[in-house]
Structure formats: structure tokens, C-alpha cells
Design an enzyme around this catalytic site. Structure first.
Site, PDB file in Angstrom:
ATOM      1  CG  HIS A 198      -1.942  -1.048   1.232  1.00 45.27           C
ATOM      2  ND1 HIS A 198      -3.297  -0.886   0.569  1.00 45.27           N
ATOM      3  CD2 HIS A 198      -1.785  -2.314   1.797  1.00 45.27           C
ATOM      4  CE1 HIS A 198      -3.801  -1.883   0.794  1.00 45.27           C
ATOM      5  NE2 HIS A 198      -2.953  -2.948   1.357  1.00 45.27           N
ATOM      6  CG  ASN A 235      -8.147  -4.134   1.061  1.00 46.57           C
ATOM      7  OD1 ASN A 235      -7.293  -3.267   1.299  1.00 46.57           O
ATOM      8  ND2 ASN A 235      -7.619  -5.443   1.056  1.00 46.57           N
ATOM      9  CE1 TYR A 279      -2.321  -4.636   9.039  1.00 50.74           C
ATOM     10  CE2 TYR A 279      -2.457  -2.491   8.159  1.00 50.74           C
ATOM     11  CZ  TYR A 279      -2.786  -3.965   8.129  1.00 50.74           C
ATOM     12  OH  TYR A 279      -3.239  -4.342   7.107  1.00 50.74           O
TER      13      TYR A 279
END
Ligand code: HDE
Length: 733
Positions: free
Chosen positions: A89, A161, A375
Site C-alpha cells: 500500500h 479494502n 500494523y
């Protein structure tokens, strides 16, 4: 000297968020904004710089001196300007906005931002997955759809997404998936593309990806705009209500403009003509006061219904058909302000799946579980340490008080003697909130199990929903999937990978496999030596799974098709008005007024830049192609058309607009020009009545009847595309 505080920057002029006042977040961010207007240049220590053109040297022609603190500071800062791009991303665009709750979620969750009347500032970032930071926006790829809500209870990140399912079922496969799709390691080719051997090698050996592959090969992977795509939380989440009752939910974002995509031929050309097409489109829409809107909704599944589906709710390669469980709308997001600085906002924004607020919790989906770790971890290396939450774009608007201390680039000045808990020296503060004071309580799901490194049987159906997705597409959309697969697999050099993949496609749909195989020159059926499974085994009872399957998959789910669900409209559509000197000014004036009144964005495209007959030219023909616009108007005017006739780029503009099924309007001499372009070049066949009929997305008139023509044109545009043109009797080439 003090830096001038930035005004809390332009708030979009209009939009549904007319009521949008400056939110807390806007004000807080503006404290970090520096405007250079009227300011003196300084060093990082605030010392005014006398000369920024010359380094300090020994004599006019002598060597530079190491002692030059300004040279060293400037060059050192420059040397460290880049931070590692996101491992996935990397390519993205972001914007600020607001979420307005309808209050319909109040009976589902205690999350404050979903209570009636609450407005929550947010920052959204959209991205492609595979490409590097500088890659094209129009790659065939999944789009990231990440939203950071700055709620009064702390930050909630919904990191989703534009597709509701994923390639893999377990996070431990993620590095493999990404290594396979990224440019190949020996030659770093290809950029931002899945059309290569390593990707299809991995996919053809990972049948759990079959459903996602249908999405990736569909038009969902080439959206017209970031503003015209849906978003999904993908995993099953939990919402917890006042009584502590938990329900499973799937999050959905529905664009108010509806879904729209481009054709692959357009995507390829846009990538060359304007690789920043999506980023620019979002930016311009917001600057023009037409900030995009999405409704946030949830599909709600009572705990008692967990096992009633023909698949496992914890399996992220499955979606819940909307026909089985409708989406309940909870509120609306409006993006209304562009960032002041790409790096400090869009690049440094750090989304974490683990950023949850009271009333929202996670499930045991093994993909989600890995993301809960990944993350936070990735931000440490990307943003350089544990204090990334203090960066303005990441900072909570709820107070942050704890005993975490120090680390690289700590901004907070924690006053006081104690930095531990329990303490008496600090009066016991900060104290734990407890549930009644809004402390986060994890849902007390009972957990018991044998330690096991194995996939549950309930994850074993790899094909049913792939088939459902394919069957839910309109024939034209199925054709696009076939063409995409032919292209992607055709780019694989290893024949055995192509063959294996055709074998996998045979499990999804026989016609699909046959059509793709024909394009690749492969004979079907193909024998592949892999376990293939369409059904959850009847005796599936791995640990805790007792399916009743009283809600089996439907054969089709019409909600999955873009074309079936188009929302008619022309709002923000970009219309090219193709002219040269001597064009019919009256016709253009009327058309521009009518288009603007309907929300479309007319742009003058002329043979040269500057002005044409005193009218400002938005784009010269040298700098744009038809693929950057949604529709075309060619007004009359003898000398204008004469000039256009001499320009092959003008004819190409018309031809491509037609081939891409977009609305075309022409009046006066413009009508002859358009007809000639299409007939002489053989794009349209001789069935002129049909070709130039309004049913075919055309508004063509030899006379100048500006108002009627504009109405006809707007009507054609509102249908988005005249797909029937793809029928052979309407198109030759
Ligand atoms: Fe991500 N993903 N992901 N992902 N993802 C990242 O975090 C990861 C997955 C998604 O605009 C990374 O900050 C793992 C699913 C978005 O900043 C990283 C797994 C979905 C973004 C990471 C997944 C997503 C990321 C890279 C499998 C849809 C961009 C940089 C277990 C629900 C957010 C970063 C932005 C970014 C890991 C799978 C969406 C490395 C391990 C499924 C939208 O942490």
C-alpha cells in the site's frame, strides 16, 4: 521569531457538509502548520539565514569550509528526507473529512462516534497494494480503504479494502503473497502489476485465493475514481452494546456516487497520460467543493446465527451475500479538505487494525489476528520508533495520559516525578478508568482449545463463492474477467503455471476456463495434482465448528455486479469540449451552463494552450487524451472544425471516446466531424441510424439546438456508458 500559524485551512465550499464547521481535529492540526508567506528564512534553530545561494568558502574560488553550519544542516536534512515506503500500500492519496452518525448504530454498540448526532473528524487514505510509492494509480490491483476516526474515546482505525474478501486465510501466508506479487526479486520487474509468473505461480498453488482472484480480475480492480468504489472491513468484527451483548458485523462503505470503473484499455492509457489520475481526481473534487461521500453500514449477525451460513464467518475469503443479510446504514463520511502537506499527513499517517474503541472488538479470524500484530510493528520501522502516535496526523483528540516514556523524537513533555503504576507520589495518577468510566473492555469470549497448527475444515471450500461472484456478473463483466485472465496469464512465461491456473479456473466455471484457455492456446480439461474442494466437509467439526448451513450461499448475488448497481448521474463528470479558433461560442456557452448546473465539470480542450477566441483553455490537445474525461462535446464552427480535421489527435479523441462507450455530443459542423471520424476510420459500421441514436449514448445534431441537445447529452452521460456499443453491429474495430 515565531512561525506564522496557518489558518485552519480552507474548508470545502459546499457539499453535504455545508454544516461542517471546523472540527477539533482541524484546529489541532493547524497548530502544526507553518506558512512561509511573508516570513524570513531561518535555520532549524531559528537563526535567520543571510544567503542561501552560496556555501561558506575560503576565498571566492576556494574550497568549501566544513564549518559551514548552514550547508551541513541543509544537506544532512536532505540526505534523510526519505523514510521507508510502506511495504504494501505504498502508493496512496489521503484527505480529511467528517463522519456524521445517523444514530442507527446506537442499539448495536457503545462506540461514541456511532451515537445519534455525533460528528467525528477523520482522515482517509486510499492506496494500491503492489506498486511502489511512485507507481501508477491505474494498476490492476486491490485498493486500500483506510479510515482513521478521531473519536472522543480515542482513535478507531477501520483499515479495509475495496474488495470484501482476501487472498489468504491465515496471516502467516501474507509475506509469501506479497513476495509473489511484488516485482520479481532478480530483475525488479514488473512494477505495480500482478501479470507475472511469481504471482500466478503462488495463486495457482493457493486455491483459497480463487474467490479474491475473481474480484481482482473484475472491473473492481480498475475503478474510475477513488470516489466511485465501495469499501469493506473484510473481517468479521464484533459490536458490543450497552448490555455487553456482542453481535458479529461486516463493515461496508457505499459510495454516494455509486460504483464506476474504467475499461482495461483506458487504464493502460491513463497510466501513461496521467499516472496520478486517481490522486488528482480526489484532490480536484475536494478543491471544487464536491468532496466525495460514503455511507458506512454493517451487516449484523446475531451470535446465535454464527454457524448458520454455508461458510465460516472467520474465513476472510468469504463474504456474506447482501441478499442474505442486508446492510444497515450507520452514518455518512464526507471528505472535504485536502492535506496541507503530503508527507506529514498522507505519508506519516499510521493505521493500525489494533486501534479500537470501546464497543468495537475483533474476532478469531486468523488473518485479522496477524494484522493485529503487524500494523503497530510496521510503524516502528516506517516512522522510526514508538512515538509515531504523537505526530499531528496520528494524534488522538482524546487526551493521552499514561506511563509510557521517552524513545526517539518524543514530543510530549510528561511532567511529574512518577512514571509507573501503582504510585503514591503522583497521587495514584493516571488512574485506570474501569468499564464504567469508559475503559476499554475486551469482549469476554470464552476461549479454550488444543494448541494446533492446522486449518479448520470449515475453511476448506475454496470455490463456491468464486463461482457465485462470477455468476453474479453481467455477461460484459464476465467478458472483462476473461480478458483480464488472458492478459495476466498470457504474461506468464511458464506454461505449467498457465495450465495449472486454467485447471483452477475449471473449478470455478467451465465456460470461464474454456474461454481463458482458448486465449492462451491451452486445451481443457487440465489435470492438476492438488486437493480441490468446493464444500465444507459434512463431518466438519474441527474444535468449535458445528455448521447448520440453514443460510446457504445463493447461486448469485446481484449486489456484486457493478453494472447492475450503477447509480445514474452526472455529478463531477469531466466533460471535454473540443474546440479550435472559430468555434460556435453560443453553443459552448449554453452547454457549459447546462453541464455546470447539472454538477458536471466542463473543460475546454483546444488545439493549443492559452485562450481560444478569448476563452480560457483548460487543456491543450498535446497534454490530454480522451481517457481522462467521461464525455465529449464537439461544437460547430466552420474554421474550428477545419482545424480539428487537420489534427489526428482530435480524431483519435472522438474514436476513443466512442470505443470506450462514453457519451458524445456534437452540434452543427461538429456533428459532421464526429460522424466522419467514426465512419471513415471504420470504428462504427454503416448502421448510422443506430450508431448515432441517443440510445447509443449519442446526442448529435446538425443544427444548433443547444438546450435540447444539452438535455439529451446529460441524459446519455447519466447512464455512465453506452455498453451496447460493444455489440458488433455498433462497432467494427
Ligand atoms: Fe494490510 N498491511 N496486511 N491488509 N493494509 C499494511 O501497514 C498486513 C490486509 C491494508 O493507508 C501495512 O502501515 C498483514 C487485509 C491497508 O496506510 C502492514 C496482512 C486488508 C493498508 C500490513 C494484511 C489490508 C495496509 C503496510 C495479513 C484489508 C494501508 C504499511 C495478515 C482488510 C494503510 C502499514 C494505509 C497496510 C500488513 C492483510 C488493508 C505491513 C500482515 C486483509 C488499507 O502492516
Amino acid at each position: 521569531m515565531t512561525a506564522k500559524k496557518g489558518p485552519a485551512k480552507k474548508v470545502a465550499k459546499n457539499t453535504a457538509s455545508e454544516a461542517h464547521e471546523e472540527t477539533d481535529k482541524t484546529v489541532r492540526l493547524s497548530e502544526s502548520v507553518v506558512q512561509a508567506d511573508g516570513q524570513m528564512m531561518t535555520s532549524n534553530q531559528g537563526v535567520r539565514i543571510r544567503d542561501d545561494q552560496n556555501s561558506l568558502r575560503a576565498g571566492l574560488r576556494g574550497p568549501s569550509l566544513l564549518e559551514d553550519q548552514f550547508l551541513r544542516e541543509k544537506i544532512t536534512h536532505f540526505d534523510h528526507e526519505r523514510i521507508p515506503e510502506r511495504v504494501v500500500h505504498a502508493r496512496g492519496a489521503g484527505a480529511h473529512g467528517v463522519f456524521e452518525s445517523y444514530g442507527t448504530g446506537a442499539d448495536l454498540t457503545i462506540a461514541e462516534f456511532l451515537q445519534p448526532g455525533v460528528k467525528t473528524p477523520l482522515f482517509a487514505r486510499f492506496s494500491t497494494v503492489a506498486g511502489f510509492r511512485g507507481s501508477t494509480d491505474l494498476a490492476r490491483d486491490v485498493r486500500g480503504f483506510a479510515v482513521k476516526f478521531y473519536t472522543q474515546q480515542g482513535v478507531f482505525d477501520l483499515v479495509g479494502n475495496n474488495m470484501p474478501v482476501f487472498f489468504i486465510q491465515d496471516g502467516i501466508k501474507f509475506p509469501d503473497l506479497i513476495h509473489a506479487v511484488k516485482p520479481e526479486p532478480h530483475n525488479e520487474i514488473p512494477q505495480a502489476a500482478s501479470a507475472h509468473d511469481t504471482f500466478w505461480d503462488f495463486i495457482s498453488l493457493s486455491t483459497e485465493a480463487s474467490h479474491m482472484i475473481m474480484w481482482l480480475m473484475s472491473d473492481r480492480a480498475i475503478p474510475r475514481s477513488l470516489r466511485t468504489m465501495e469499501g469493506f472491513g473484510v473481517h468479521t468484527f464484533r459490536l458490543i452494546d450497552k448490555k455487553g451483548v456482542s453481535r458479529f458485523v461486516k463493515f461496508h462503505w457505499k459510495p454516494v456516487l455509486g460504483m464506476q470503473s474504467v475499461l482495461w484499455d483506458e487504464a493502460v492509457k491513463i497510466s501513461g497520460a496521467d499516472p496520478d489520475f486517481h490522486r488528482r481526481d480526489l484532490w480536484e473534487a475536494i478543491e471544487n467543493g464536491a468532496g466525495p461521500e460514503w455511507e458506512l453500514g454493517v451487516q449484523v449477525i446475531e451470535e446465535a446465527d454464527e454457524f448458520k451460513f454455508g461458510f465460516d464467518l472467520l474465513d476472510p475469503t468469504k463474504l456474506i451475500p447482501e441478499e442474505l443479510v442486508p446492510v444497515k446504514m450507520l452514518g455518512k463520511m464526507t471528505l472535504n479538505r485536502n492535506p496541507d502537506n503530503f508527507f506529514t499527513e498522507t505519508e506519516q499517517v499510521a493505521f493500525c487494525v489494533s486501534h479500537l474503541v470501546p464497543g468495537i472488538d475483533v474476532t478469531n479470524d486468523p488473518l485479522m489476528q496477524a494484522r493485529l500484530f503487524s500494523y503497530l510493528d510496521t510503524q516502528l520501522s516506517r516512522l522510526g520508533g514508538p512515538n509515531f502516535a504523537e505526530l499531528p496526523i496520528n494524534k488522538s483528540i482524546a487526551p493521552v495520559v499514561n506511563n509510557q516514556r521517552d524513545g526517539h523524537m518524543r514530543h510530549t513533555i510528561d511532567a511529574g516525578q512518577s512514571s509507573y503504576e501503582p504510585n503514591s507520589l503522583g497521587g495514584g495518577c493516571p488512574f485506570q478508568a474501569g468499564a464504567k468510566m469508559g475503559g476499554y473492555v475486551s469482549y469476554p469470549q470464552p476461549v479454550e482449545g488444543t494448541k494446533i497448527r492446522e486449518r479448520s475444515d470449515s475453511f476448506m471450500d475454496h470455490f463456491s463463492q468464486a463461482t457465485m461472484f462470477y455468476n453474479s456478473q453481467m455477461p460484459l463483466e464476465q467478458e472483462h474477467i476473461i480478458e483480464a485472465l488472458r492478459f495476466e496469464l498470457g504474461k506468464c512465461e511458464h506454461v505449467e503455471i498457465r495450465e495449472r491456473m486454467v485447471g483452477v479456473l475449471e473449478q470455478i466455471d467451465a465456460h470461464l476456463a474454456k474461454s481463458v484457455a482458448a486465449g492462451l492456446g491451452i486445451k481443457v480439461p487440465v489435470k492438476i495434482d492438488m486437493p480441490l474442494n468446493r464444500q465444507i466437509p459434512a463431518d466438519a467439526n474441527a474444535d468449535s465448528y458445528q455448521p447448520t448451513k440453514s443460510k446457504p450461499n445463493p447461486k448469485t448475488s446481484p449486489a456484486l455486479s457493478i453494472i447492475r448497481n450503477l447509480i445514474p448521474g452526472v455529478n463531477t463528470k469531466k466533460v471535454a469540449i473540443l474546440v479550435a479558433d472559430g468555434f460556435d461560442k453560443a453553443a459552448v456557452k449554453t452547454m457549459m451552463t447546462e453541464l455546470s448546473n447539472s454538477g458536471a465539470m466542463p473543460k475546454i480542450v483546444a488545439v493549443h494552450g492559452g485562450t481560444v477566441d478569448g476563452v480560457h483553455v483548460d487543456f491543450s490537445l498535446n497534454t490530454v487524451r480522451s481517457v481522462l474525461f467521461d464525455a465529449l462535446f464537439v461544437p460547430g464552427g466552420e474554421s474550428s472544425i477545419e482545424t480539428l480535421e487537420s489534427q489526428s489527435a482530435a480524431a483519435l479523441f472522438v474514436i476513443e471516446t466512442y470505443k470506450h462507450c462514453k457519451a458524445i455530443c456534437a452540434s452543427g459542423e461538429g456533428a459532421t466531424f464526429v460522424r466522419d471520424c467514426l465512419i471513415r476510420t471504420g470504428v462504427a459500421n454503416k448502421a448510422t441510424d443506430k450508431v448515432f441514436a441517443s440510445a447509443n449514448g449519442m446526442a448529435i445534431s446538425d443544427e444548433a439546438k443547444p438546450k435540447e441537445l444539452a438535455a439529451q447529452f446529460i441524459e446519455a452521460m447519466s447512464k455512465h456508458r453506452a455498453w451496447d456499443r460493444l455489440k458488433t453491429e455498433l462497432v467494427i474495430a
